[in-house]
Design a protein around this motif. Structure first.
Motif, PDB file in Angstrom:
ATOM      1  N   ASP A  34       0.924  -1.368   0.034  1.00  0.00           N
ATOM      2  CA  ASP A  34       0.080   0.009   0.067  1.00  0.00           C
ATOM      3  C   ASP A  34       0.825   1.442  -0.029  1.00  0.00           C
ATOM      4  O   ASP A  34       0.650   1.882   0.877  1.00  0.00           O
ATOM      5  CB  ASP A  34      -0.981  -0.045   1.299  1.00  0.00           C
ATOM      6  CG  ASP A  34      -1.963   1.115   0.957  1.00  0.00           C
ATOM      7  OD1 ASP A  34      -2.487   1.649  -0.058  1.00  0.00           O
ATOM      8  OD2 ASP A  34      -2.379   1.481   2.333  1.00  0.00           O
ATOM      9  N   PRO A  35       1.964   1.445  -1.128  1.00  0.00           N
ATOM     10  CA  PRO A  35       2.784   2.385  -0.928  1.00  0.00           C
ATOM     11  C   PRO A  35       2.213   3.852  -1.134  1.00  0.00           C
ATOM     12  O   PRO A  35       1.018   4.194  -1.853  1.00  0.00           O
ATOM     13  CB  PRO A  35       3.812   1.839  -2.102  1.00  0.00           C
ATOM     14  CG  PRO A  35       2.944   1.366  -3.181  1.00  0.00           C
ATOM     15  CD  PRO A  35       1.754   0.455  -2.066  1.00  0.00           C
ATOM     16  N   ARG A  36       3.110   4.991  -0.646  1.00  0.00           N
ATOM     17  CA  ARG A  36       2.770   6.130  -1.091  1.00  0.00           C
ATOM     18  C   ARG A  36       3.244   6.308  -2.736  1.00  0.00           C
ATOM     19  O   ARG A  36       4.130   5.936  -3.088  1.00  0.00           O
ATOM     20  CB  ARG A  36       3.635   7.248  -0.062  1.00  0.00           C
ATOM     21  CG  ARG A  36       2.993   7.117   1.213  1.00  0.00           C
ATOM     22  CD  ARG A  36       2.100   8.109   1.426  1.00  0.00           C
ATOM     23  NE  ARG A  36       2.538   9.311   1.252  1.00  0.00           N
ATOM     24  CZ  ARG A  36       1.388  10.428   0.867  1.00  0.00           C
ATOM     25  NH1 ARG A  36       0.310  10.117   0.791  1.00  0.00           N
ATOM     26  NH2 ARG A  36       1.880  11.688   0.945  1.00  0.00           N
ATOM     27  N   PRO A  37       2.632   7.226  -3.446  1.00  0.00           N
ATOM     28  CA  PRO A  37       2.929   7.696  -4.545  1.00  0.00           C
ATOM     29  C   PRO A  37       4.704   8.044  -4.704  1.00  0.00           C
ATOM     30  O   PRO A  37       4.821   8.574  -3.809  1.00  0.00           O
ATOM     31  CB  PRO A  37       2.251   8.746  -5.134  1.00  0.00           C
ATOM     32  CG  PRO A  37       1.047   8.612  -4.286  1.00  0.00           C
ATOM     33  CD  PRO A  37       1.404   8.108  -3.025  1.00  0.00           C
ATOM     34  N   LEU A  38       5.270   7.543  -5.695  1.00  0.00           N
ATOM     35  CA  LEU A  38       6.712   8.012  -5.618  1.00  0.00           C
ATOM     36  C   LEU A  38       7.018   9.334  -5.677  1.00  0.00           C
ATOM     37  O   LEU A  38       8.219   9.933  -5.511  1.00  0.00           O
ATOM     38  CB  LEU A  38       7.352   7.375  -6.854  1.00  0.00           C
ATOM     39  CG  LEU A  38       7.172   7.446  -8.229  1.00  0.00           C
ATOM     40  CD1 LEU A  38       7.752   8.792  -8.883  1.00  0.00           C
ATOM     41  CD2 LEU A  38       7.126   6.232  -9.085  1.00  0.00           C
ATOM     42  N   ASP A  39       6.124  10.123  -6.099  1.00  0.00           N
ATOM     43  CA  ASP A  39       6.220  11.584  -6.502  1.00  0.00           C
ATOM     44  C   ASP A  39       5.532  12.288  -5.295  1.00  0.00           C
ATOM     45  O   ASP A  39       5.536  13.757  -5.354  1.00  0.00           O
ATOM     46  CB  ASP A  39       5.850  12.059  -7.770  1.00  0.00           C
ATOM     47  CG  ASP A  39       4.119  11.814  -7.943  1.00  0.00           C
ATOM     48  OD1 ASP A  39       3.673  10.967  -7.245  1.00  0.00           O
ATOM     49  OD2 ASP A  39       4.018  11.872  -9.219  1.00  0.00           O
ATOM     50  N   ALA A  40       5.075  11.780  -4.308  1.00  0.00           N
ATOM     51  CA  ALA A  40       4.534  12.260  -3.021  1.00  0.00           C
ATOM     52  C   ALA A  40       5.764  12.862  -2.061  1.00  0.00           C
ATOM     53  O   ALA A  40       6.665  11.980  -2.065  1.00  0.00           O
ATOM     54  CB  ALA A  40       3.360  11.558  -2.236  1.00  0.00           C
ATOM     55  N   ASP A  41       5.507  13.825  -1.592  1.00  0.00           N
ATOM     56  CA  ASP A  41       6.462  14.087  -0.240  1.00  0.00           C
ATOM     57  C   ASP A  41       7.820  14.590  -0.602  1.00  0.00           C
ATOM     58  O   ASP A  41       8.852  14.281   0.138  1.00  0.00           O
ATOM     59  CB  ASP A  41       6.713  12.988   0.983  1.00  0.00           C
ATOM     60  CG  ASP A  41       4.992  12.531   1.218  1.00  0.00           C
ATOM     61  OD1 ASP A  41       4.272  13.354   1.842  1.00  0.00           O
ATOM     62  OD2 ASP A  41       4.806  11.318   1.284  1.00  0.00           O
ATOM     63  N   LEU A  42       7.976  14.876  -1.924  1.00  0.00           N
ATOM     64  CA  LEU A  42       9.430  15.127  -2.534  1.00  0.00           C
ATOM     65  C   LEU A  42       9.775  16.595  -1.692  1.00  0.00           C
ATOM     66  O   LEU A  42       9.260  17.414  -1.511  1.00  0.00           O
ATOM     67  CB  LEU A  42       9.491  15.377  -3.960  1.00  0.00           C
ATOM     68  CG  LEU A  42       8.977  13.979  -4.766  1.00  0.00           C
ATOM     69  CD1 LEU A  42       8.873  14.513  -6.205  1.00  0.00           C
ATOM     70  CD2 LEU A  42      10.308  13.137  -4.642  1.00  0.00           C
ATOM     71  N   ARG A  43      10.884  16.441  -1.149  1.00  0.00           N
ATOM     72  CA  ARG A  43      11.546  17.625  -0.557  1.00  0.00           C
ATOM     73  C   ARG A  43      12.035  18.940  -1.406  1.00  0.00           C
ATOM     74  O   ARG A  43      11.611  20.042  -1.206  1.00  0.00           O
ATOM     75  CB  ARG A  43      13.178  17.051   0.251  1.00  0.00           C
ATOM     76  CG  ARG A  43      13.585  18.363   1.229  1.00  0.00           C
ATOM     77  CD  ARG A  43      14.973  17.798   1.627  1.00  0.00           C
ATOM     78  NE  ARG A  43      16.077  17.378   0.595  1.00  0.00           N
ATOM     79  CZ  ARG A  43      16.396  16.217   0.553  1.00  0.00           C
ATOM     80  NH1 ARG A  43      15.692  15.120   1.186  1.00  0.00           N
ATOM     81  NH2 ARG A  43      17.361  16.000  -0.301  1.00  0.00           N
ATOM     82  N   ARG A  44      12.662  18.464  -2.292  1.00  0.00           N
ATOM     83  CA  ARG A  44      13.475  19.495  -3.160  1.00  0.00           C
ATOM     84  C   ARG A  44      12.353  20.484  -3.835  1.00  0.00           C
ATOM     85  O   ARG A  44      12.195  21.807  -4.030  1.00  0.00           O
ATOM     86  CB  ARG A  44      14.267  18.939  -4.199  1.00  0.00           C
ATOM     87  CG  ARG A  44      15.270  20.375  -4.898  1.00  0.00           C
ATOM     88  CD  ARG A  44      15.934  21.068  -3.923  1.00  0.00           C
ATOM     89  NE  ARG A  44      16.870  22.037  -4.694  1.00  0.00           N
ATOM     90  CZ  ARG A  44      16.417  23.441  -4.846  1.00  0.00           C
ATOM     91  NH1 ARG A  44      15.094  23.575  -4.566  1.00  0.00           N
ATOM     92  NH2 ARG A  44      16.977  24.251  -5.349  1.00  0.00           N
ATOM     93  N   PRO A  45      11.168  20.004  -4.498  1.00  0.00           N
ATOM     94  CA  PRO A  45      10.546  20.847  -5.088  1.00  0.00           C
ATOM     95  C   PRO A  45       9.676  21.942  -4.168  1.00  0.00           C
ATOM     96  O   PRO A  45       9.219  22.849  -4.816  1.00  0.00           O
ATOM     97  CB  PRO A  45       9.409  19.785  -5.831  1.00  0.00           C
ATOM     98  CG  PRO A  45      10.019  18.654  -5.961  1.00  0.00           C
ATOM     99  CD  PRO A  45      10.994  18.637  -4.812  1.00  0.00           C
TER     100      PRO A  45
END
Length: 961
Positions: A505-516
């Protein structure tokens, strides 16, 4: 400890934890920022961070989290590049206290360890028994065994020794239900329903999992098969804290191979090098590592040409290690090495026996994780597709297709990796600086996942799936396997409290990105951060979290991070500080430059600048600290020590202007009650001693006697052409300790130079810089340019006496005054004494000069941190070797670090840092041992804490004449 915490956030949780746990419980904004990310692209601030003091503490914390339904993420060194060491709830940091090797049995070749044991500590404990733990990731000097178990870490020697899973005997664990059990072979009954689930899915497991050695994505359920011994411990390795929390582990040790030989093999490119791997594997090597020519060039640029030993011709290389097998000697190993080379498919071969050169070759690979954080053009490169693996026999073709995909999508990165296992490391310049780049980045990662799956490969080869790749597991595995992973998760952690969002049940790979999410922070009359596009945000995001600053790097001559080596607190390490400053640029958790979170984080930074060189990403926390203080106190009243120590050159110049005043001041300040009162009033620690003021400035001495004395002592014949050199006596050397400047003038004269000392004094503003008074620093540097730059423009070298001041001219001045062309001219024309005396003609001394003999002289040398970081100490080492001295070179800071160790609140840390290297070396040295320290602060520290008088290099050379 919990200042500036958001009111009401997790109050019940924190109160319950404080009641139940003896260890550290911290929900402050600063602590949450420090643990908001690991070495990945993700930012997930936790609600609270707990560092349990013992196993009972860990169990109590887990009980509280279950009762209050709070997610739990176990964490070791926090070097995960996949985002599996961050979480929204409670982070359990095992690295601070649970770091004991409980038992080591050399006969059974096993060790029992707590999860926070650093890998290199286990290696050091096993070494006297000629044993080691087999897997050895490049982060081994800071990675913990718990983290390695979580990710199923491997490293280069997995070719010979296997993955972490292959070296684990048993695990003491607790699962998501609170059930504690010992996991080992044949123990499936410890988890109700696991045996039945296994029997129902035998065919799926046998056909889909364990197809090749580096298939570590998902859960490695193949270890549960009857033919594999129903080994629950091995299955739990690599589950990334989603099924159990590891409390203790029993691991196997292997014999250290004797007389290992490195065979360096050159090929036209990386895919061609990969094609040769299957033939090399038949020779049973210990390791087969691949590295790209561009990575080697980055090492040369970052570390210097001398850091890279001679390599055979090629655009890509394999480093193959061959070790002795049972009954073999050194000659046998060499014979096997040449036999392997004959099957390598290349004539570009170099065989390197064990020693310094072989170690330097391996160091190139070890630094790859950090140096790969920038492309050769200097663009930031990110993890996310960091360790994909394919069967080794398919590696060459995979690399051809992957590099073609990179070219097609306009993505760049440095390729390297464990080619013997088919595992490829690469960091990519994905456009993650802004939200607009998220879509293209996702598309590239999806295409990469499809490509590796088409080769029968694994999304992850050793770092785990984490938040970076868990969503992509459906591209690698059929629905039956994904469903099976979910059923396993439900047996161990039915309420999904252990590291949720990872694997199942993973989080989307582009959620919670630090740099953007970070906002641009352009320069504001302080440092310009020219190498980072003029943006403070880009600068602080140089820190990718690889965590080399947490390691004790002194054995390799490294200096960082002195405060962390003293406190072992994430607050006091370069990475922890960088995370707080990254949160500041994000503007959500921390918003104020002068907030307690920011100032606490920077408080114990010594501004030693070691991270600017020792960190492979070039993170310069000293510069960032200066910039933050510049902004935090703009228009505000500063701390007292900023006015006293931060403007010390101003006060010392005033006191020494009249010799009688200096004499009276020295006599009065030698009275301890008076000195203590003055120290306390100036924001300094009263346990310190006051500095002594020069009763005759160097500049005065030179005008009276120095010029004539230096001219008379010139070592070249009178017919020799004039060799002018400017001796720049900084304020410390002029007004506090002029002996070093006088000796420098003498030595330069002996070397045949005509010494020039400018009539007007010039201060570099070092203490203004270290306290963030950058307007004042730039004012002083502008004046300094008017004094010194004309000489540099005329080609006359400028020699500095004090290393920290010389470093300002070589580095900080150019960034503070980027629009003044004189700054770069002076920077290029400024030298240390050793650099000048070891330089070739026409810059160096005349052909008749040689350093005085120091044969029989034992020297304990403390390079100044700025000397190490900016100029390097190699010229000094070469000069001393030429003179015949026996030198013990210390690594690490002396602990005083300019104003740091004098300031109130820093004394204990300053002493603790000095105990890392300086004070033990002074105690161990004989009565005739010379303490060599060019830095005024290094000499002051030894005098204050050990009563030892240090000498400058010039004084040592002048003494030998």
């Amino acid at each position: 400890m919990n200042s500036a915490r958001a009111p009401g956030l997790g109050d019940d949780l924190v109160a319950a934890l404080r009641q139940a746990v003896d260890g550290d419980v911290d929900d402050s904004e600063r602590r949450r920022a420090e643990y908001s990310t690991d070495a990945s692209n993700y930012r997930v601030p936790p609600r609270v961070v707990v560092a349990p003091r013992d196993t009972d503490d860990a169990l109590a914390a887990l009980d509280v989290a279950r009762r209050l339904k709070v997610p739990v993420t176990a964490r070791g060194a926090g070097t995960s590049v996949a985002g599996n060491a961050v979480g929204t709830g409670m982070v359990l940091d095992f690295s601070r206290y649970l770091d004991r090797i409980i038992a080591l049995d050399p006969e059974a070749r096993t060790a029992v360890v707590q999860p926070g044991v650093v890998m290199s500590s286990l290696q050091a404990a096993a070494a006297p028994h000629r044993l080691r733990f087999g897997p050895d990731p490049s982060t081994q000097n800071r990675a913990t065994l718990g983290g390695m178990i979580g990710n199923n870490a491997c490293g280069p020697h997995a070719v010979a020794y296997g993955r972490t899973a292959d070296n684990v005997v048993s695990l003491d664990v607790v699962d998501g239900t609170g059930r504690r059990f010992n996991a080992g072979a044949g123990e499936l009954d410890a988890v109700t329903g696991l045996n039945a689930l296994l029997r129902a899915n035998l065919a799926t497991i046998r056909t889909e999992l364990g197809r090749f050695g580096r298939q570590v994505s998902g859960y490695s359920l193949e270890h549960l098969l009857p033919e594999n011994g129903h080994d629950l411990a091995k299955m739990l390795v690599g589950t990334e804290g989603t099924l159990v929390t590891v409390l203790q582990a029993t691991v196997n040790l292997v014999p250290v191979p004797a007389a290992p030989v490195v065979v360096a093999l050159g090929y036209p490119d990386m895919p061609t090098a990969a094609d040769a791997v299957p033939a090399l594997l038949t020779h049973r090597p210990l390791a087969i590592e691949g590295m790209d020519a561009r990575l080697v060039e980055v090492v040369r640029r970052h570390r210097g040409a001398g850091a890279v030993p001679q390599l055979p011709a090629g655009g890509g290389w394999l480093l193959v290690e061959v070790g002795a097998e049972a009954g073999e000697g050194a000659d046998d190993v060499l014979t096997r090495a040449y036999a392997l080379a004959a099957d390598a498919g290349t004539d570009a071969v170099r065989v390197v026996p064990a020693g310094a050169e072989a170690a330097a070759l391996w160091r190139i690979r070890a630094d790859g994780a950090g140096l790969g954080g920038r492309t050769p053009s200097g663009v930031p490169a990110w993890p996310g597709w960091e360790d994909a693996a394919v069967p080794p026999e398919r590696l060459g073709d995979y690399l051809r297709d992957f590099t073609a995909l990179m070219a097609d999508r306009g993505v760049d990165g440095l390729l390297y990796g464990h080619f013997g296992d088919g595992c490829v490391h690469v960091r990519l310049d994905l456009p993650l600086e802004t939200p607009a780049g998220i879509g293209p980045s996702r598309a590239f990662l999806e295409a990469s996942a499809d490509l590796v799956a088409s080769y029968g490969g694994s999304l992850s080869g050793e770092h785990g799936d984490g938040r970076a790749r868990s969503e992509l597991l459906t591209r690698m595995y059929p629905p039956a396997v994904i469903s099976l992973f979910g059923q396993v998760k439900a047996l161990f952690d039915p309420k999904n409290t252990l590291n949720p969002g990872v694997v199942v049940d993973p989080r989307p790979l582009d959620a919670d990105l630090r740099r953007p999410a970070a906002r641009p922070t352009p320069s504001r009359r302080g440092f310009t951060f020219a190498e980072d596009g003029g943006d403070f945000t880009t600068a602080v995001h140089r820190c990718t979290g690889v965590g080399k600053c947490r390691a004790d790097n002194s054995g390799a001559g490294g200096f960082m991070c002195p405060s962390y080596q003293a406190t072992r607190n994430e607050k006091d390490v370069t990475r922890g500080r960088a995370r707080v400053l990254q949160e500041l640029t994000n503007g959500s958790l921390i918003t104020d430059w002068a907030s307690p979170a920011v100032l606490e984080s920077l408080d114990l930074c010594l501004s030693c600048k070691a991270c600017s060189t020792d960190c492979p990403t070039g993170t310069d926390m000293a510069r960032y600290k200066s910039e933050v203080l510049h902004r935090a106190y703009a228009g505000r009243l500063r701390p007292r020590n900023h006015y006293v120590l931060g403007q010390l050159p101003r006060w010392s110049s005033l006191v020494t202007r009249i010799p009688t005043v200096a004499r009276v001041a020295n006599r009065v300040l030698r009275i301890r009650p008076v000195a203590r009162a003055v120290l306390a009033a100036g924001g300094m620690d009263p346990r310190r001693q006051m500095v002594s003021f020069a009763e005759e400035r160097f500049s005065t001495w030179f005008r009276k006697r120095g010029s004539a004395a230096v001219s008379e002592s010139a070592g070249l014949p009178s017919s020799s052409p004039p060799r002018p050199v400017v001796l720049w006596a900084d304020t410390f050397s002029d007004t506090l300790d002029p002996a070093a400047a006088r000796a420098t003038a003498t030595v330069l004269g002996e070397a045949g130079y005509t010494v020039i000392v400018p009539e007007e004094s010039a201060c570099c503003g070092l203490t203004w810089i270290s306290t963030g008074q950058l307007d004042g620093a730039k004012k002083r540097l502008t004046h300094l340019l008017s004094v010194l730059a004309p000489y540099a423009t005329d080609g006359i070298p400028v020699v500095g006496v004090e290393p920290s001041c010389t470093a300002v001219l070589r580095a900080d001045m150019v960034d503070l005054l980027p629009d003044d062309p004189r700054a770069s001219t002076l920077a290029a024309g400024t030298y240390t004494l050793a650099e000048l005396l070891t330089a070739p003609a026409p810059l160096g001394p005349g052909p008749g000069w040689a350093p005085p003999s120091l044969a029989g002289v034992d020297v304990v040398a403390q390079p100044h941190c700025h000397h190490h970081s900016v100029m390097g100490w190699e010229a000094d080492a070469a000069l001393l070797a030429r003179a015949g001295a026996t030198v013990t070179r210390l690594a690490g800071c002396c602990g005083l670090a300019g104003n740091f160790g004098m300031e109130a609140g820093h004394y204990d840390t300053s002493v603790a840092v000095a105990e890392n290297a300086l004070l033990p070396a002074l105690r161990d040295g004989g009565p005739d041992t010379v303490y060599l320290a060019d830095g005024f602060s290094c000499r002051t520290q030894a005098d204050h804490l050990a009563g030892r008088r240090g000498v400058h290099l010039a004084e040592l050379l002048a003494r030998g004449t």
